[in-house]
Design a protein around this motif. Structure first.
Motif, short mmCIF file in Angstrom:
data_model
loop_
_atom_site.label_atom_id
_atom_site.label_comp_id
_atom_site.label_asym_id
_atom_site.label_seq_id
_atom_site.Cartn_x
_atom_site.Cartn_y
_atom_site.Cartn_z
N CYS A 164 30.10 5.50 -28.95
CA CYS A 164 29.41 6.80 -29.00
C CYS A 164 28.98 7.26 -27.62
O CYS A 164 29.08 8.44 -27.27
N ARG A 168 30.15 10.64 -25.63
CA ARG A 168 29.17 11.61 -25.14
C ARG A 168 29.38 11.90 -23.65
O ARG A 168 29.25 13.04 -23.21
N PRO A 173 32.24 14.79 -29.55
CA PRO A 173 31.43 14.30 -30.66
C PRO A 173 31.97 12.95 -31.12
O PRO A 173 33.14 12.62 -30.89
N SER A 193 27.29 12.02 -34.46
CA SER A 193 26.82 13.18 -35.22
C SER A 193 26.61 12.82 -36.69
O SER A 193 25.85 13.48 -37.39
N LYS A 194 27.30 11.78 -37.15
CA LYS A 194 27.11 11.29 -38.51
C LYS A 194 27.53 9.83 -38.55
O LYS A 194 28.39 9.40 -37.79
#
Length: 216
Positions: A164, A168, A173, A193-194
Motif C-alpha cells: 500500500c 501511495r 490507489p 482504500s478498502k
C-alpha cells in the motif's frame, strides 16, 4: 490491476518467516520472528536492515539473503494458492482490465508461482527481483509493472502495508487483503482504500475498484 503474489495470491508468508529466521540464525543473528513477520512483503534488499539494523545489513546482508534462498527453496512445494486466486485473476481479465503480477521474488520462484496458479495465459506481464534495484516499499516495482503494459490507470492489490505504501508513493490507489496478517486499520493507514478478508470477497466487488492514473 497490479497484483502482489506472495501472501496475496499464494499462501507463502509463513514459510518466508521461518526461512528468514533460519537464515539470520545461520549468520549468527537471532531476529524475533514477530519482527520478521512485520517486514514480510518487503524485498530482501530492504528486509535485512528493517529487521536487524544497518550494521547487520552491512556485515551480513548478502550472506543472509543467500541463506534465505537456500532455505526457502525446498519450502516452495509447501506453498499453495490462496482460495479464489486464479478465479479472481480470470475475472479481472474478463472485466476488460490488463493484469500484471508485481512480485519482487526471484525469477525461479515467480516461474513456480505462475505454474502453481496456472496463469501464464491470464496475466499480461509479471515482474521479478531482477526488474528493479529497490523493492517495496519503494514504488519502483509498481512503476515497472505499469510500464510493461504501458498502463495509464491502475489499482494495486496486496496483503502488506508495504504494498500500500509503494502504491501511495506512485499516486495509485490500493486494495488490501488480510491474508498477510496486517490489520484493517494498518492497511487503511498505509493507503488502502478498502480491505477485504479474502480474494472471493474482493471478486464479488471487482467492478467497484478505484482505478486511477499514476502520478507524474
Amino acid at each position: 490491476m497490479i497484483a502482489d503474489v506472495d501472501g496475496t495470491l499464494v499462501d507463502s508468508n509463513y514459510q518466508n518467516i521461518v526461512a528468514w529466521y533460519r537464515a539470520f540464525r545461520r549468520c549468527g543473528v537471532t531476529a524475533p520472528m514477530w519482527r520478521i513477520h512485520r517486514a514480510v512483503g518487503m524485498g530482501g534488499d530492504q528486509l535485512v536492515a528493517a529487521v536487524a539494523g544497518e550494521d547487520v545489513e552491512d556485515q551480513h546482508g548478502d550472506e543472509v539473503r543467500a541463506a534465505w534462498a537456500e532455505i526457502f527453496g525446498p519450502m516452495l512445494e509447501e506453498v499453495a494458492p490462496l482460495a479464489g486466486a486464479r478465479e479472481l485473476l480470470v475475472a479481472v481479465k474478463e472485466n476488460g482490465h490488463e493484469l500484471v503480477l508485481a512480485s519482487s521474488g526471484k525469477p525461479d520462484h515467480v516461474d513456480h508461482y505462475l505454474d502453481l496458479l496456472a496463469v501464464r495465459d491470464v496475466a499480461d506481464a509479471w515482474t521479478t527481483s531482477e526488474d528493479v534495484e529497490a523493492t517495496k516499499p519503494a514504488p519502483d516495482l509498481l512503476a515497472v509493472a505499469m510500464d510493461k503494459v504501458r498502463g495509464e490507470h491502475a489499482v494495486a492489490l496486496g496483503d502488506s502495508i508495504w504494498d500500500c505504501q509503494a502504491a501511495r508513493k506512485l499516486g495509485l490507489p490500493s486494495i488490501g487483503l488480510r491474508t498477510g496478517g496486517f490489520g484493517v486499520d494498518e492497511l487503511a493507514e498505509a493507503g488502502a482504500s478498502k480491505v477485504y478478508d479474502d480474494l472471493p470477497a474482493l471478486r464479488a466487488e471487482l467492478d467497484r475498484l478505484p482505478f486511477a492514473a499514476k502520478a507524474q
